[in-house]
Motif scaffolding. Structure first.
Motif, short mmCIF file in Angstrom:
data_model
loop_
_atom_site.label_atom_id
_atom_site.label_comp_id
_atom_site.label_asym_id
_atom_site.label_seq_id
_atom_site.Cartn_x
_atom_site.Cartn_y
_atom_site.Cartn_z
N ARG A 32 20.11 -66.73 -71.15
CA ARG A 32 18.92 -66.51 -71.97
C ARG A 32 17.69 -66.66 -71.10
O ARG A 32 17.60 -67.57 -70.28
N PRO A 33 16.74 -65.75 -71.26
CA PRO A 33 15.51 -65.79 -70.46
C PRO A 33 14.66 -67.01 -70.80
O PRO A 33 14.65 -67.49 -71.94
N ALA A 108 17.29 -54.31 -67.19
CA ALA A 108 16.41 -55.14 -67.99
C ALA A 108 15.36 -54.28 -68.70
O ALA A 108 15.06 -54.51 -69.87
N GLN A 111 17.03 -52.59 -71.61
CA GLN A 111 17.25 -53.54 -72.70
C GLN A 111 15.95 -53.84 -73.44
O GLN A 111 15.93 -53.92 -74.66
N PHE A 112 14.86 -54.00 -72.67
CA PHE A 112 13.58 -54.28 -73.30
C PHE A 112 13.13 -53.09 -74.15
O PHE A 112 12.67 -53.27 -75.29
N ARG A 115 14.98 -53.16 -77.32
CA ARG A 115 14.46 -54.21 -78.20
C ARG A 115 13.15 -53.77 -78.84
O ARG A 115 12.90 -54.06 -80.01
N SER A 128 7.74 -60.96 -70.07
CA SER A 128 9.01 -61.66 -69.88
C SER A 128 10.08 -60.76 -69.27
O SER A 128 11.22 -61.17 -69.13
N LEU A 132 13.99 -61.45 -68.21
CA LEU A 132 15.11 -60.67 -68.73
C LEU A 132 15.96 -60.17 -67.55
O LEU A 132 17.20 -60.20 -67.61
#
Length: 148
Positions: A32-33, A108, A111-112, A115, A128, A132
């Motif tokens: 987890r970030p 990453a 994924q961002f 999200r 962040s 990530l």
């Protein structure tokens, strides 16, 4: 294979402006970030990392190594190796390992973006992204070591 110990693992995605951080606990095997750290000076980064290490007490620290696509060294990979050596001296006997991070920034970012599309992240959360990437590095390390 690393021993499954009681303490967590810390991953670091070293950057010249920001240093991404992520944690995983051996019991869960889930990275987890954490909030990224500003990299404004070596002294400040050392202080900030010391605080994180004191708070989380990791048994192992994984540092992402940014190699070129063909696996060759780059100016940045040499900087990261120097950073990891200095860190290892500061945190001994905690083990510091390097993990190939090719493609983690792209993963990453994807994924961002996912999200964001699903409403689970906002534009301001992009700060962040480095953390990530650290979580992706830690996930890869755990996978490479048969932990997940």
């Amino acid at each position: 294979m690393p021993e499954r110990t009681g303490g967590p693992w810390l991953a670091i995605d070293y950057g010249e402006r920001l240093v991404g951080l992520a944690m995983a606990h051996p019991m869960t095997g889930t990275a987890r970030p954490l909030p990224p750290l500003p990299n404004t000076s070596p002294e400040r980064l050392d202080q900030d990392l010391s605080s994180v290490i004191e708070e989380w007490r990791p048994d192992r620290i994984i540092v992402g190594l940014p190699l070129a696509g063909d696996g060759a060294e780059s100016a940045m990979s040499r900087k990261v190796r120097r950073f990891a050596r200095r860190l290892a001296e500061q945190v001994a006997p905690v083990e510091v390992e390097l993990q190939d991070e090719r493609m983690t920034s792209e993963l990453a970012a994807r994924q961002f973006a996912e999200r964001r599309r699903s409403g689970r992240a906002r534009r301001k959360d992009a700060a962040s992204l480095d953390s990530l990437a650290a979580a992706v590095i830690l996930d890869a390390w755990m996978r490479d070591h048969g932990i997940v």
